[in-house]
Design an enzyme around this catalytic site. Sequence first.
Site, mmCIF file in Angstrom:
data_model
loop_
_atom_site.group_PDB
_atom_site.id
_atom_site.type_symbol
_atom_site.label_atom_id
_atom_site.label_comp_id
_atom_site.label_asym_id
_atom_site.label_seq_id
_atom_site.Cartn_x
_atom_site.Cartn_y
_atom_site.Cartn_z
ATOM 1 N N ASP A 82 44.404 -40.399 8.669
ATOM 2 C CA ASP A 82 43.904 -39.071 8.288
ATOM 3 C C ASP A 82 44.888 -37.957 8.654
ATOM 4 O O ASP A 82 44.642 -36.792 8.316
ATOM 5 C CB ASP A 82 42.558 -38.785 8.979
ATOM 6 N N ILE A 119 42.076 -42.929 -0.395
ATOM 7 C CA ILE A 119 41.476 -41.649 -0.813
ATOM 8 C C ILE A 119 41.050 -40.937 0.454
ATOM 9 O O ILE A 119 40.124 -41.378 1.140
ATOM 10 C CB ILE A 119 40.230 -41.815 -1.714
ATOM 11 N N ASP A 120 41.722 -39.865 0.768
ATOM 12 C CA ASP A 120 41.287 -39.027 1.880
ATOM 13 C C ASP A 120 40.484 -37.884 1.277
ATOM 14 O O ASP A 120 40.910 -37.277 0.291
ATOM 15 C CB ASP A 120 42.506 -38.495 2.637
ATOM 16 N N GLU A 161 42.953 -47.834 5.692
ATOM 17 C CA GLU A 161 41.559 -47.527 6.029
ATOM 18 C C GLU A 161 40.592 -48.631 5.612
ATOM 19 O O GLU A 161 39.642 -48.938 6.335
ATOM 20 C CB GLU A 161 41.122 -46.217 5.353
ATOM 21 N N LYS A 214 44.800 -29.851 3.204
ATOM 22 C CA LYS A 214 44.840 -28.729 4.170
ATOM 23 C C LYS A 214 46.234 -28.636 4.823
ATOM 24 O O LYS A 214 46.750 -27.556 5.036
ATOM 25 C CB LYS A 214 43.759 -28.912 5.248
ATOM 26 N N SER A 251 40.218 -33.149 2.761
ATOM 27 C CA SER A 251 41.443 -33.987 2.771
ATOM 28 C C SER A 251 42.676 -33.350 3.402
ATOM 29 O O SER A 251 42.653 -32.202 3.840
ATOM 30 C CB SER A 251 41.794 -34.445 1.348
ATOM 31 N N ARG A 256 40.832 -28.259 13.135
ATOM 32 C CA ARG A 256 39.934 -29.421 13.073
ATOM 33 C C ARG A 256 39.367 -29.571 14.476
ATOM 34 O O ARG A 256 40.042 -30.079 15.385
ATOM 35 C CB ARG A 256 40.711 -30.664 12.638
ATOM 36 N N HIS A 301 32.714 -32.868 10.379
ATOM 37 C CA HIS A 301 34.102 -33.299 10.614
ATOM 38 C C HIS A 301 34.887 -32.283 11.424
ATOM 39 O O HIS A 301 35.931 -32.607 11.993
ATOM 40 C CB HIS A 301 34.819 -33.552 9.277
ATOM 41 N N THR A 340 36.858 -38.289 0.567
ATOM 42 C CA THR A 340 36.009 -38.992 -0.394
ATOM 43 C C THR A 340 34.993 -38.048 -1.051
ATOM 44 O O THR A 340 34.752 -38.110 -2.255
ATOM 45 C CB THR A 340 35.247 -40.127 0.334
ATOM 46 N N ASP A 387 38.712 -46.408 -3.955
ATOM 47 C CA ASP A 387 39.294 -46.617 -2.610
ATOM 48 C C ASP A 387 39.982 -47.977 -2.518
ATOM 49 O O ASP A 387 41.140 -48.078 -2.107
ATOM 50 C CB ASP A 387 38.202 -46.578 -1.531
ATOM 51 N N ASP A 441 45.843 -43.907 3.723
ATOM 52 C CA ASP A 441 44.480 -43.502 3.375
ATOM 53 C C ASP A 441 44.438 -43.452 1.851
ATOM 54 O O ASP A 441 44.990 -42.547 1.227
ATOM 55 C CB ASP A 441 44.169 -42.116 3.967
HETATM 56 N N1 LIG Z 1 32.943 -37.265 12.962
HETATM 57 C C1 LIG Z 1 34.105 -37.099 12.354
HETATM 58 N N2 LIG Z 1 34.981 -36.170 12.820
HETATM 59 C C2 LIG Z 1 36.158 -35.968 12.215
HETATM 60 N N3 LIG Z 1 36.561 -36.658 11.105
HETATM 61 C C3 LIG Z 1 35.730 -37.603 10.605
HETATM 62 C C4 LIG Z 1 34.470 -37.865 11.189
HETATM 63 N N4 LIG Z 1 33.878 -38.836 10.462
HETATM 64 C C5 LIG Z 1 34.725 -39.178 9.473
HETATM 65 N N5 LIG Z 1 35.843 -38.428 9.568
HETATM 66 C C6 LIG Z 1 37.051 -38.485 8.745
HETATM 67 O O1 LIG Z 1 37.166 -37.249 8.038
HETATM 68 C C7 LIG Z 1 37.932 -37.532 6.887
HETATM 69 C C8 LIG Z 1 37.762 -36.430 5.889
HETATM 70 O O2 LIG Z 1 38.168 -35.246 6.537
HETATM 71 P P1 LIG Z 1 38.112 -33.893 5.794
HETATM 72 O O3 LIG Z 1 38.780 -32.857 6.616
HETATM 73 O O4 LIG Z 1 38.603 -34.076 4.400
HETATM 74 O O5 LIG Z 1 36.560 -33.594 5.767
HETATM 75 S S1 LIG Z 1 35.765 -32.851 4.634
HETATM 76 O O6 LIG Z 1 35.647 -33.807 3.517
HETATM 77 O O7 LIG Z 1 36.513 -31.638 4.230
HETATM 78 O O8 LIG Z 1 34.470 -32.517 5.222
HETATM 79 C C9 LIG Z 1 37.399 -38.836 6.412
HETATM 80 O O9 LIG Z 1 38.407 -39.456 5.652
HETATM 81 P P2 LIG Z 1 37.979 -40.283 4.315
HETATM 82 O O10 LIG Z 1 36.985 -41.322 4.726
HETATM 83 O O11 LIG Z 1 39.308 -40.892 3.951
HETATM 84 O O12 LIG Z 1 37.475 -39.296 3.313
HETATM 85 C C10 LIG Z 1 37.076 -39.586 7.710
HETATM 86 O O13 LIG Z 1 38.082 -40.507 8.092
HETATM 87 MG MG LIG Z 2 40.580 -39.984 5.358
HETATM 88 MG MG LIG Z 3 39.797 -42.539 2.864
HETATM 89 MG MG LIG Z 4 36.531 -43.218 4.250
#
Ligand SMILES: Nc1ncnc2c1ncn2[C@@H]1O[C@H](COP(=O)(O)OS(=O)(=O)O)[C@@H](OP(=O)(O)O)[C@H]1O
Ligand SMILES: [Mg+2]
Ligand SMILES: [Mg+2]
Ligand SMILES: [Mg+2]
Length: 368
Positions: free
Chosen positions: A305, A158-159, A100, A278, A275, A292, A251, A161, A77, A156
């Site tokens: 995001d 790494i979206d 981020e 989608k 990520s 979402r 999420h 993670t 990251d 971002d």
């Molecule tokens: N509570 C809540 N609601 C919605 N979104 C949130 C929440 N908490 C975190 N995040 C953010 O979700 C990002 C990842 O989203 P994804 O759609 O890839 O989620 S998942 O990994 O498929 O479950 C993730 O991005 P990354 O941290 O870059 O991975 C977060 O920014």
């Molecule tokens: Mg993200």
């Molecule tokens: Mg990220």
């Molecule tokens: Mg993150």
Amino acid sequence: MAPGIAACMRARRSYRAGTALTAAMAHSVRVAHLAKERAVAIEAVERASRVCTAVFQRLVTEETLTKKDKSPVTVADFGAQAVVNAILERHFPDDPIVGEEDSKDLRGEDGRALRDKVVDLVNAAVDQTMSADEVLGAIDRGQYAGGATGRHWTLDPIDGTKGFLRGEQFAVCLALIVDGKVRLGVVGCPNLPVDASQPLGDRGVLAVAVEGEGAFQRRLHAPSDLETPMRVSAVADPRDASFCESVESGHSSHGDSAKIAGLLGIHRESARMDSQCKYVAVARGNADIYLRLPVDGSYEEKIWDHAAGNIIVHEAGGRVSDVSGAALDFSAGRTLKHNKGVVAASGGVFDAAIAAVKQTLADKLQTA
Ligand SMILES: Nc1ncnc2c1ncn2[C@@H]1O[C@H](COP(=O)(O)OS(=O)(=O)O)[C@@H](OP(=O)(O)O)[C@H]1O
Ligand SMILES: [Mg+2]
Ligand SMILES: [Mg+2]
Ligand SMILES: [Mg+2]
């Protein structure tokens, strides 16, 4: 300008010139629009993607992945954010960045071990040698507050993670926002199949869109003359639609999405994917709807995001809004504080999807 970026801009011009001779004049005007930004953003996303892949390969070799040790991910990251920000600074020194990550955990004696790893990683990925201070400074160029005027980038590194850790989908996402609107988006998806009908085939897709110019995809790390346009699906009957959503129910509410699918008469299972891949799936017609759905009413979605994915779906002919049908507002700072949730869909099923979302979330929307 780096030779790779100049070649990339030339190749794009020749690709586009060949696509529509009758529109040659319009092209020559439009190609100049954000051409340098597009080429620099692609170069930055590709270099950062290599950083992520290198860290993941090391993870696998050291067999740390199964131990779920999060620190190597943190290294990726930070490293990816430093690489992108350093490239942006070189080409656009006056542009602020909403990123981020920040360097807090890399500073002082406690951060030394992590800091050393990140500095090594970054120096293997960029052309000039960067000191530890320069790497930390590059990461912290991402602290901009965002807003409604002027231009800034959002990153971002790494979206997804969790997807990265599992060796599944993740994305490096970079977008340019001018006067509160997304004008350019680049999403690097190192693990996305090039051809969705061949899930075990070659992987690595780069999706890119500039406002008014359409959305394009190419293989990650391939020359831009091999870009092809992306279009959303032409499905018109929601019963024939497929939808995708987050892997984690924290999420995006899986319970609400199942109810919405029921209302729409969708019988296919949702595709769960981490990520902004989608958004790319919707843009290239592999899925028709991305839902979402808010779980915790107080969560504010982050602009990094959604910015790049948002313009890619729009430019591929799709539509994107929050769960009430309002456009995502990227002018309010680092978060989408005026929006709740996201619905992205092809034009043919968007209205039906929003109607079903509103019906399902009626109580939650009233109390929000
Ligand atoms: N509570 C809540 N609601 C919605 N979104 C949130 C929440 N908490 C975190 N995040 C953010 O979700 C990002 C990842 O989203 P994804 O759609 O890839 O989620 S998942 O990994 O498929 O479950 C993730 O991005 P990354 O941290 O870059 O991975 C977060 O920014
Ligand atoms: Mg993200
Ligand atoms: Mg990220
Ligand atoms: Mg993150």
